[in-house]
Design a protein around this motif. Structure first.
Motif, short mmCIF file in Angstrom:
data_model
loop_
_atom_site.label_atom_id
_atom_site.label_comp_id
_atom_site.label_asym_id
_atom_site.label_seq_id
_atom_site.Cartn_x
_atom_site.Cartn_y
_atom_site.Cartn_z
N THR A 51 0.85 -1.19 0.00
CA THR A 51 0.00 0.00 0.00
C THR A 51 0.89 1.24 0.00
O THR A 51 1.81 1.35 0.81
N LYS A 53 0.96 5.77 -0.99
CA LYS A 53 0.17 6.98 -1.14
C LYS A 53 0.17 7.39 -2.60
O LYS A 53 1.18 7.22 -3.30
N SER A 111 -5.74 5.61 -7.86
CA SER A 111 -6.11 5.26 -6.49
C SER A 111 -6.86 3.94 -6.51
O SER A 111 -7.42 3.54 -7.53
N PRO A 113 -7.12 -0.38 -5.78
CA PRO A 113 -6.31 -1.54 -6.17
C PRO A 113 -5.74 -1.35 -7.58
O PRO A 113 -6.45 -0.89 -8.48
N GLY A 135 -0.80 -3.77 -6.21
CA GLY A 135 -0.79 -3.14 -4.90
C GLY A 135 -1.99 -2.21 -4.77
O GLY A 135 -2.87 -2.18 -5.62
N ILE A 136 -2.00 -1.44 -3.70
CA ILE A 136 -3.09 -0.52 -3.42
C ILE A 136 -2.53 0.88 -3.30
O ILE A 136 -1.52 1.10 -2.63
N ASN A 138 -3.49 4.54 -1.98
CA ASN A 138 -4.42 5.35 -1.18
C ASN A 138 -4.50 6.74 -1.77
O ASN A 138 -3.47 7.40 -1.97
#
Length: 147
Positions: A51, A53, A111, A113, A135-136, A138
């Motif tokens: 995860t 930013k 933003s 997944p 990945g993710i 945010n």
């Protein structure tokens, strides 16, 4: 008597044709396939960056080896998104030699997944392989508008 001779002749010819056609072709294709370059990933074909930013840049290097008998040539590498850029060796990779593909993912304006596919085209069988970044991301909080 002619019928018996005809049946025996037909069976002999059929058996001879079946025996000649099967094994040689299989061995020839096996020999040809084993001589082709083989792109073997040393680690994994997928990288999970976890995860991050929004706006961060993720970089990963996929290491591989040529397990074939002839030089491996990476003809082209494409990505599923303009936000992902690959760098790869342009020169042939010799038998048993190692090299790498460096991939850079820019999460700006992304933003949620993320799964980015990198397709590697080479002189191998099959003619392409796929790598993945996942990945993710945010989302960056949007500044509140003043009234």
């Amino acid at each position: 008597m002619k019928q018996v001779f005809s049946v025996i002749f037909f069976l002999s010819v059929s058996t001879a044709l079946l025996n000649c056609s099967g094994t040689e072709k299989k061995n020839d294709s096996k020999q040809t396939d084993s001589k082709l370059p083989v792109l073997t990933l040393i680690d994994s074909s997928s990288y999970d960056f976890g995860t991050i930013k929004e706006g961060q840049v993720v970089e990963h290097t996929f290491k591989f080896r040529n397990d074939g008998e002839y030089p491996l040539i990476l003809n082209n590498i494409t990505s599923s998104c303009g936000c992902t850029t690959p760098e790869w060796p342009k020169e042939p990779i010799g038998p048993n030699a190692t090299s790498s593909i460096h991939v850079r993912f820019d999460s700006k304006n992304k933003s949620g997944p993320q799964v980015k596919t990198i397709t590697v085209y080479a002189n191998t069988e099959p003619a392409y392989s796929e790598l993945r970044l996942r990945g993710i991301v945010n989302a960056e909080p949007k500044p509140e508008a003043e009234n």
